[in-house]
Design an enzyme around this catalytic site. Sequence first.
Site, PDB file in Angstrom:
ATOM      1  N   GLY A  74       0.827  -1.198   0.000  1.00 10.20           N
ATOM      2  CA  GLY A  74       0.000   0.000   0.000  1.00 10.20           C
ATOM      3  C   GLY A  74       0.862   1.248   0.000  1.00 10.20           C
ATOM      4  O   GLY A  74       2.058   1.190   0.310  1.00 10.20           O
ATOM      5  N   CYS A 101       5.251  -6.259   1.855  1.00  4.08           N
ATOM      6  CA  CYS A 101       5.637  -4.848   1.811  1.00  4.08           C
ATOM      7  C   CYS A 101       4.933  -4.075   2.940  1.00  4.08           C
ATOM      8  O   CYS A 101       5.234  -4.274   4.105  1.00  4.08           O
ATOM      9  CB  CYS A 101       5.348  -4.273   0.433  1.00  4.08           C
ATOM     10  SG  CYS A 101       6.203  -2.723   0.102  1.00  4.08           S
ATOM     11  N   TYR A 102       3.971  -3.205   2.624  1.00  6.73           N
ATOM     12  CA  TYR A 102       3.225  -2.503   3.672  1.00  6.73           C
ATOM     13  C   TYR A 102       2.581  -3.505   4.629  1.00  6.73           C
ATOM     14  O   TYR A 102       2.500  -3.269   5.838  1.00  6.73           O
ATOM     15  CB  TYR A 102       2.154  -1.617   3.034  1.00  6.73           C
ATOM     16  CG  TYR A 102       1.323  -0.824   4.031  1.00  6.73           C
ATOM     17  CD1 TYR A 102       1.773   0.410   4.503  1.00  6.73           C
ATOM     18  CD2 TYR A 102       0.102  -1.303   4.493  1.00  6.73           C
ATOM     19  CE1 TYR A 102       1.017   1.145   5.419  1.00  6.73           C
ATOM     20  CE2 TYR A 102      -0.665  -0.584   5.400  1.00  6.73           C
ATOM     21  CZ  TYR A 102      -0.199   0.642   5.857  1.00  6.73           C
ATOM     22  OH  TYR A 102      -0.948   1.359   6.760  1.00  6.73           O
ATOM     23  N   HIS A 186       8.104  -8.096  -3.166  1.00  4.73           N
ATOM     24  CA  HIS A 186       6.846  -8.516  -3.805  1.00  4.73           C
ATOM     25  C   HIS A 186       7.030  -9.863  -4.507  1.00  4.73           C
ATOM     26  O   HIS A 186       7.565  -9.926  -5.614  1.00  4.73           O
ATOM     27  CB  HIS A 186       6.384  -7.464  -4.813  1.00  4.73           C
ATOM     28  CG  HIS A 186       5.898  -6.207  -4.183  1.00  4.73           C
ATOM     29  ND1 HIS A 186       4.593  -6.011  -3.813  1.00  4.73           N
ATOM     30  CD2 HIS A 186       6.555  -5.074  -3.825  1.00  4.73           C
ATOM     31  CE1 HIS A 186       4.447  -4.815  -3.273  1.00  4.73           C
ATOM     32  NE2 HIS A 186       5.623  -4.231  -3.263  1.00  4.73           N
ATOM     33  N   GLU A 188       4.687 -11.583  -5.836  1.00  5.20           N
ATOM     34  CA  GLU A 188       3.646 -11.777  -6.848  1.00  5.20           C
ATOM     35  C   GLU A 188       4.030 -11.271  -8.231  1.00  5.20           C
ATOM     36  O   GLU A 188       3.384 -11.634  -9.224  1.00  5.20           O
ATOM     37  CB  GLU A 188       2.344 -11.100  -6.389  1.00  5.20           C
ATOM     38  CG  GLU A 188       2.353  -9.574  -6.423  1.00  5.20           C
ATOM     39  CD  GLU A 188       2.929  -8.934  -5.175  1.00  5.20           C
ATOM     40  OE1 GLU A 188       2.716  -7.728  -4.981  1.00  5.20           O
ATOM     41  OE2 GLU A 188       3.608  -9.637  -4.398  1.00  5.20           O
ATOM     42  N   GLY A 241     -21.116 -12.526 -28.453  1.00  2.00           N
ATOM     43  CA  GLY A 241     -20.228 -13.355 -29.259  1.00  2.00           C
ATOM     44  C   GLY A 241     -18.809 -13.336 -28.734  1.00  2.00           C
ATOM     45  O   GLY A 241     -17.965 -14.110 -29.196  1.00  2.00           O
ATOM     46  N   ASP A 244     -16.579 -13.668 -22.964  1.00  2.00           N
ATOM     47  CA  ASP A 244     -17.244 -13.526 -21.662  1.00  2.00           C
ATOM     48  C   ASP A 244     -18.708 -13.949 -21.724  1.00  2.00           C
ATOM     49  O   ASP A 244     -19.163 -14.784 -20.939  1.00  2.00           O
ATOM     50  CB  ASP A 244     -17.142 -12.079 -21.169  1.00  2.00           C
ATOM     51  CG  ASP A 244     -15.712 -11.578 -21.124  1.00  2.00           C
ATOM     52  OD1 ASP A 244     -14.796 -12.421 -21.103  1.00  2.00           O
ATOM     53  OD2 ASP A 244     -15.510 -10.352 -21.135  1.00  2.00           O
ATOM     54  N   LYS A 387      -9.848 -12.918 -17.036  1.00  2.00           N
ATOM     55  CA  LYS A 387     -10.041 -13.332 -18.431  1.00  2.00           C
ATOM     56  C   LYS A 387      -9.417 -14.696 -18.730  1.00  2.00           C
ATOM     57  O   LYS A 387     -10.040 -15.533 -19.412  1.00  2.00           O
ATOM     58  CB  LYS A 387      -9.460 -12.271 -19.363  1.00  2.00           C
ATOM     59  CG  LYS A 387      -9.576 -12.587 -20.852  1.00  2.00           C
ATOM     60  CD  LYS A 387     -11.011 -12.518 -21.344  1.00  2.00           C
ATOM     61  CE  LYS A 387     -11.426 -11.060 -21.506  1.00  2.00           C
ATOM     62  NZ  LYS A 387     -12.750 -10.949 -22.175  1.00  2.00           N
TER      63      LYS A 387
END
Length: 531
Positions: A74, A101-102, A186, A188, A241, A244, A387
Site C-alpha cells: 500500500g 511490503c506494507y 513482492h 507476486e 459473441g 465472456d 479473463k
Amino acid sequence: METEERAEAPRQAGTIGRDAPPDAVVVLDFGSQYAQLIARRVREANVYCEVFPFDATWEQVAHLRPRGVILSGGPASVYEPGAPQLPAWVLEQGLPVLGICYGMQLLAHALGGRVAPAAEREYGPATIEITSAHPIFADLPTRLDVWMSHGDRIEALPDGFEALARSANSPYAAMGRANLIGLQFHPEVAHTPLGGTILRNFLYDVCGCAGTWTPASFIDNAIEQIRARVGRDRVLLALSGGVDSSVTAALIHRAVGDQLTPIFVNTGLLREGEPETVREVFGRHFNMQLVYVDATERFLARLAGVTDPEQKRRIIGDEFVRVFEDAAAQHGPFRFLAQGTLYPDVIESATTSGSAAAAKIKTHHNVGGLPEDLRFELLEPVRALFKDEVRAVGRLLGLPDEIVQRQPFPGPGLAVRILGEVTAERLATLRRADAIVRQEIEAAGLADDVWQFFAILLPVRSTGVMGDQRTYAHVCAIRAVTSEDAMTADWARLPHDLLARMSNRIVNEVPGINRVVYDVTSKPPATIEWE
C-alpha cells in the site's frame, strides 16, 4: 510502502460461483497496485482467493472459511496518523498471515515492532540472502532476486519474530514467527522469478491448502448455484459473441437448458463482419434458438451529438437494457438478465465503498452504466473470474477456439473507439481501418502474442498530400498491447514493417484517413481503451 494506488473492487452479494470452495485464502487490500495480481497468483496455485478492502470485517469474509490471510502492499506509512491499520480479527482468528511490503510493516507495527523511514529507499530489483530456515523459503536457494518497492523499513522486530532474510538496504527483508510471516519484497510480480514458489510454500506448507480449486471445480459449483438461484424461472442472456458472454451462455445453458434465451443485439457499433459471424457460429455450435435484434438505428439516434465518453457508455447501457426489455416482452416473461461481467470490469468501475476510497476510472456498461430501474435480476456467473480463467472454463465447456481466443471487445463497442460524436459515416470509416489492423496482425502470426489490437478514430484532422492534391482528413491511431489479465498492459513491440503495412493499407484503402499513429503508452498510466 508502494508508490501507486489503484481502484478497489466493490463487493456484490449473491454472485454466482463464489460459495466457499474446500480451500480459500483472502487478500486484504491496503491500496496496492498489485492486490489483484496477488489473487491471480494464488489462483494459479489452484487455491481460491478473493480480495477484500482492508477494513473488511470477519463477518464479511467468514463465509469463505479462509485457510490464511495475505496483507497487500500500500502507499501509506504505518506510523502516520490515519494510515490503514490491521483489523483485529486477522490475529484473533489464529490464521496464517503473509504480509507483503506494507503488509509486513503493518504486521510488525501491530505486534510492537518499530517501522521508520529508510535511509535509502528500495525501488526495483534487489537481491536478498536467506538467513534462517523457514517453510516459506523451502526448496529455494539462499540468494534470491526480488522486486522491492518501499520507502520505509522495519527497524526492530516484534517479540518472538526472527529475521528470515536480508538485503543490502533491509536488515529484515523477511521475518517470521510460526505462521505469521512478512516479506519486504513482492513475490507476486514477474520481477521476483521464484515468487510463485514462495507463494505456493505459504499456501501449501503454511496454510495447509490442498489446491483443489480448478476451472472444472468452478464449473460444477457455478452450475449448482445457477440451478439453485434460477429455479424454474427463465433467463435472458445478453450475447455479444465475445468470450465472456459466450462462456456465460454455455455455463447457464448447461445448468438450466432451454430456460435460457440468448439474444444477440446488433447495436450498429460492432466490428466488420461481426454480426454475421456471431449468428453463424452460435447457430452452428449452440443447440438453442438465438434471437437476433438489429437495433442500429435506435442506438445511433440516442448517440447523436454526444461526445462525452461517460455519457456514451451510460446511453449505450441504458438503451441496451431497453432493447432487452422489448425482447423480453416478445419472448418472455424473464426474471433474470445474464451478463458476462468479469472481475476486471468490476475493479475498473469501482466507486467509493465504505471507508475505502477508490478512484473511479471508467464506467463499463455491464457494471456501472445500467439504469437504476432495471426490471431484471442480474445473473453474473463469471463475475469473480479473470479473463484467462474464463478462457479455461470456456475450453472445458467445449467452446470453439474462434470464440475462446477472441480478443476482448468493450461492451460499448466502437462507440468508445471513436473519439467525439458517433455517426454512421465515422463508424464505417473506423470499421474498415480496424479490419485492416486485425487482418495484418493475424496474417503476421502475432494474434496469439498480442492481448488486444484495434484502431481508434481521432477527432483530429491533419494535412497531407495524395497524388498531386492536398488532403485534410482524419487521423487514425493503432493500439496493440500485451497483457495477462488487462489489469496492467504494455504496448506491443510490433515489427516496423508490419506497422508500415497497416499504415499504408489504411491510408490507401480507407477514404477519409490520411495519417496513422501508433500508441506507445502502457497501462498504467493509460487505460487500454482510449475512452
